[in-house]
Design a protein around this motif. Structure first.
Motif, PDB file in Angstrom:
ATOM      1  N   ALA A  63     -23.142 -14.057 -32.313  1.00  0.00           N
ATOM      2  CA  ALA A  63     -22.301 -15.224 -32.629  1.00  0.00           C
ATOM      3  C   ALA A  63     -21.676 -15.087 -34.009  1.00  0.00           C
ATOM      4  N   PHE A  64     -22.442 -14.587 -34.963  1.00  0.00           N
ATOM      5  CA  PHE A  64     -21.910 -14.404 -36.314  1.00  0.00           C
ATOM      6  C   PHE A  64     -20.727 -13.439 -36.307  1.00  0.00           C
ATOM      7  N   PHE A  65     -20.870 -12.318 -35.609  1.00  0.00           N
ATOM      8  CA  PHE A  65     -19.794 -11.333 -35.596  1.00  0.00           C
ATOM      9  C   PHE A  65     -18.640 -11.750 -34.691  1.00  0.00           C
ATOM     10  N   ALA A  66     -18.897 -12.706 -33.786  1.00  0.00           N
ATOM     11  CA  ALA A  66     -17.806 -13.226 -32.948  1.00  0.00           C
ATOM     12  C   ALA A  66     -16.799 -14.006 -33.776  1.00  0.00           C
ATOM     13  N   ILE A  67     -17.235 -14.497 -34.930  1.00  0.00           N
ATOM     14  CA  ILE A  67     -16.333 -15.230 -35.823  1.00  0.00           C
ATOM     15  C   ILE A  67     -15.125 -14.376 -36.211  1.00  0.00           C
ATOM     16  N   PHE A  68     -15.351 -13.050 -36.305  1.00  0.00           N
ATOM     17  CA  PHE A  68     -14.311 -12.135 -36.777  1.00  0.00           C
ATOM     18  C   PHE A  68     -13.476 -11.534 -35.642  1.00  0.00           C
ATOM     19  N   HIS A  69     -13.748 -11.952 -34.402  1.00  0.00           N
ATOM     20  CA  HIS A  69     -13.001 -11.425 -33.256  1.00  0.00           C
ATOM     21  C   HIS A  69     -12.378 -12.590 -32.488  1.00  0.00           C
ATOM     22  N   THR A  70     -11.118 -12.447 -32.165  1.00  0.00           N
ATOM     23  CA  THR A  70     -10.422 -13.530 -31.470  1.00  0.00           C
ATOM     24  C   THR A  70     -10.635 -13.491 -29.956  1.00  0.00           C
ATOM     25  N   ASP A  71     -11.143 -12.356 -29.424  1.00  0.00           N
ATOM     26  CA  ASP A  71     -11.275 -12.242 -27.969  1.00  0.00           C
ATOM     27  C   ASP A  71     -12.603 -12.781 -27.429  1.00  0.00           C
ATOM     28  N   VAL A  72     -13.519 -13.212 -28.301  1.00  0.00           N
ATOM     29  CA  VAL A  72     -14.787 -13.793 -27.856  1.00  0.00           C
ATOM     30  C   VAL A  72     -15.036 -15.085 -28.621  1.00  0.00           C
ATOM     31  N   THR A  73     -15.870 -15.942 -28.042  1.00  0.00           N
ATOM     32  CA  THR A  73     -16.163 -17.207 -28.706  1.00  0.00           C
ATOM     33  C   THR A  73     -17.594 -17.219 -29.223  1.00  0.00           C
ATOM     34  N   VAL A  74     -17.806 -17.937 -30.286  1.00  0.00           N
ATOM     35  CA  VAL A  74     -19.141 -18.057 -30.874  1.00  0.00           C
ATOM     36  C   VAL A  74     -20.093 -18.717 -29.883  1.00  0.00           C
ATOM     37  N   ILE A  75     -19.653 -19.825 -29.290  1.00  0.00           N
ATOM     38  CA  ILE A  75     -20.490 -20.546 -28.326  1.00  0.00           C
ATOM     39  C   ILE A  75     -20.784 -19.659 -27.118  1.00  0.00           C
ATOM     40  N   GLY A  76     -19.784 -18.921 -26.674  1.00  0.00           N
ATOM     41  CA  GLY A  76     -19.962 -18.012 -25.538  1.00  0.00           C
ATOM     42  C   GLY A  76     -21.020 -16.960 -25.815  1.00  0.00           C
ATOM     43  N   GLN A  77     -20.982 -16.363 -27.009  1.00  0.00           N
ATOM     44  CA  GLN A  77     -21.977 -15.364 -27.389  1.00  0.00           C
ATOM     45  C   GLN A  77     -23.377 -15.976 -27.450  1.00  0.00           C
ATOM     46  N   LEU A  78     -23.457 -17.151 -28.042  1.00  0.00           N
ATOM     47  CA  LEU A  78     -24.762 -17.818 -28.161  1.00  0.00           C
ATOM     48  C   LEU A  78     -25.373 -18.101 -26.790  1.00  0.00           C
ATOM     49  N   ILE A  79     -24.617 -18.791 -25.968  1.00  0.00           N
ATOM     50  CA  ILE A  79     -25.160 -19.226 -24.678  1.00  0.00           C
ATOM     51  C   ILE A  79     -25.380 -18.056 -23.734  1.00  0.00           C
ATOM     52  N   SER A  80     -24.428 -17.126 -23.673  1.00  0.00           N
ATOM     53  CA  SER A  80     -24.576 -16.007 -22.741  1.00  0.00           C
ATOM     54  C   SER A  80     -25.792 -15.151 -23.083  1.00  0.00           C
ATOM     55  N   ARG A  81     -26.024 -14.879 -24.349  1.00  0.00           N
ATOM     56  CA  ARG A  81     -27.189 -14.062 -24.720  1.00  0.00           C
ATOM     57  C   ARG A  81     -28.501 -14.817 -24.550  1.00  0.00           C
ATOM     58  N   LEU A  82     -28.472 -16.108 -24.835  1.00  0.00           N
ATOM     59  CA  LEU A  82     -29.686 -16.913 -24.643  1.00  0.00           C
ATOM     60  C   LEU A  82     -30.082 -16.973 -23.168  1.00  0.00           C
ATOM     61  N   ILE A  83     -29.101 -16.863 -22.281  1.00  0.00           N
ATOM     62  CA  ILE A  83     -29.390 -16.869 -20.846  1.00  0.00           C
ATOM     63  C   ILE A  83     -29.622 -15.459 -20.316  1.00  0.00           C
ATOM     64  N   LEU A  84     -28.713 -14.535 -20.671  1.00  0.00           N
ATOM     65  CA  LEU A  84     -28.751 -13.194 -20.079  1.00  0.00           C
ATOM     66  C   LEU A  84     -29.977 -12.376 -20.464  1.00  0.00           C
ATOM     67  N   ILE A  85     -30.378 -12.415 -21.711  1.00  0.00           N
ATOM     68  CA  ILE A  85     -31.495 -11.556 -22.130  1.00  0.00           C
ATOM     69  C   ILE A  85     -32.791 -11.923 -21.405  1.00  0.00           C
ATOM     70  N   PRO A  86     -33.203 -13.203 -21.386  1.00  0.00           N
ATOM     71  CA  PRO A  86     -34.399 -13.535 -20.602  1.00  0.00           C
ATOM     72  C   PRO A  86     -34.214 -13.283 -19.099  1.00  0.00           C
ATOM     73  N   ALA A  87     -33.003 -13.564 -18.582  1.00  0.00           N
ATOM     74  CA  ALA A  87     -32.755 -13.354 -17.146  1.00  0.00           C
ATOM     75  C   ALA A  87     -32.876 -11.876 -16.787  1.00  0.00           C
ATOM     76  N   GLN A  88     -32.293 -11.007 -17.612  1.00  0.00           N
ATOM     77  CA  GLN A  88     -32.390  -9.562 -17.364  1.00  0.00           C
ATOM     78  C   GLN A  88     -33.837  -9.098 -17.389  1.00  0.00           C
ATOM     79  N   PHE A  89     -34.582  -9.613 -18.341  1.00  0.00           N
ATOM     80  CA  PHE A  89     -35.985  -9.231 -18.459  1.00  0.00           C
ATOM     81  C   PHE A  89     -36.774  -9.661 -17.223  1.00  0.00           C
ATOM     82  N   LEU A  90     -36.594 -10.910 -16.802  1.00  0.00           N
ATOM     83  CA  LEU A  90     -37.327 -11.425 -15.640  1.00  0.00           C
ATOM     84  C   LEU A  90     -36.947 -10.687 -14.356  1.00  0.00           C
ATOM     85  N   ILE A  91     -35.666 -10.417 -14.175  1.00  0.00           N
ATOM     86  CA  ILE A  91     -35.213  -9.701 -12.981  1.00  0.00           C
ATOM     87  C   ILE A  91     -35.821  -8.304 -12.949  1.00  0.00           C
ATOM     88  N   PHE A  92     -35.728  -7.599 -14.062  1.00  0.00           N
ATOM     89  CA  PHE A  92     -36.190  -6.212 -14.079  1.00  0.00           C
ATOM     90  C   PHE A  92     -37.701  -6.112 -13.923  1.00  0.00           C
TER      91      PHE A  92
END
Length: 198
Positions: A63-92
């Motif tokens: 999210a911090f580094f998303a501040i410097f990029h116009t093609d991604v959003t800070v909120i998007g980075q926060l929420i997607s990683r908070l969901i994807l990382i645990p989901a990937q772990f549980l699936i695998f």
């Protein structure tokens, strides 16, 4: 009151500090024997707390580094990683447990699989997030981290599912990877459409 088993007693004592120390030991001396030392020192709850920590740290970094990029959003980075990382772990880890048990008669438990995998997944996920922000070479270094995860996963499968036969361990890992990719693609696609779509 019945006397607690070795697993129950050990699980009560697991702390984040313990898991950091165990992760350091696993990263320093990768192999089934090292994983065997720690697989019963925690359980599913501890693994998920530890993975949750990785998700929060990775989300904040991204999210911090998303501040410097116009093609991604800070909120998007926060929420997607908070969901994807645990989901990937549980699936695998769920796939490793089910495939190892059903196809190869592995004798490990899901708490052993989850805890064992968390010990290398957490530090390598955080490292992968940091490396991913490196310009130009970030993708190459991220690929290297992925290959390192595969190697650690191989040892973790052997240990946590008690699959010492190399073929069984490799097939379990590959099939779990396919399941992870298929389900992860669906979840990732939904999140991408939600946060990055037009």
């Amino acid at each position: 009151m019945s006397k607690p088993t070795r697993y129950q007693t050990a699980e009560v004592k697991a702390t984040i500090t313990d898991m950091f120390a165990q992760s350091s030991a696993v990263l320093a001396r990768p192999g089934p024997a090292t994983f065997e030392r720690f697989e019963r020192r925690g359980g599913t709850r501890h693994a998920l707390v530890y993975v949750g920590l990785a998700a929060v740290v990775s989300a904040l970094i991204a999210a911090f580094f998303a501040i410097f990029h116009t093609d991604v959003t800070v909120i998007g980075q926060l929420i997607s990683r908070l969901i994807l990382i645990p989901a990937q772990f549980l699936i695998f880890t769920g796939a490793v447990y089910l495939i190892g048990r059903k196809l190869f008669k592995g004798t490990g438990t899901y708490p052993e699989v989850a805890y064992t995998f968390a010990l290398f997944f957490v530090p390598l996920t955080i490292l992968g997030t940091l490396i991913g922000i490196v310009p130009v070479l970030g993708w190459l270094l991220a690929l290297l981290i992925s290959l390192v995860m595969v190697a650690f996963g191989y040892f973790a499968v052997q240990s946590s599912m008690n699959l010492r036969d190399q073929g069984s361990a490799v097939i379990t890992l590959v099939l779990a990877g396919v399941a992870h990719w298929l389900l992860g693609s669906v979840v990732g696609g939904l999140l991408t459409a939600l946060f990055y779509g037009g």
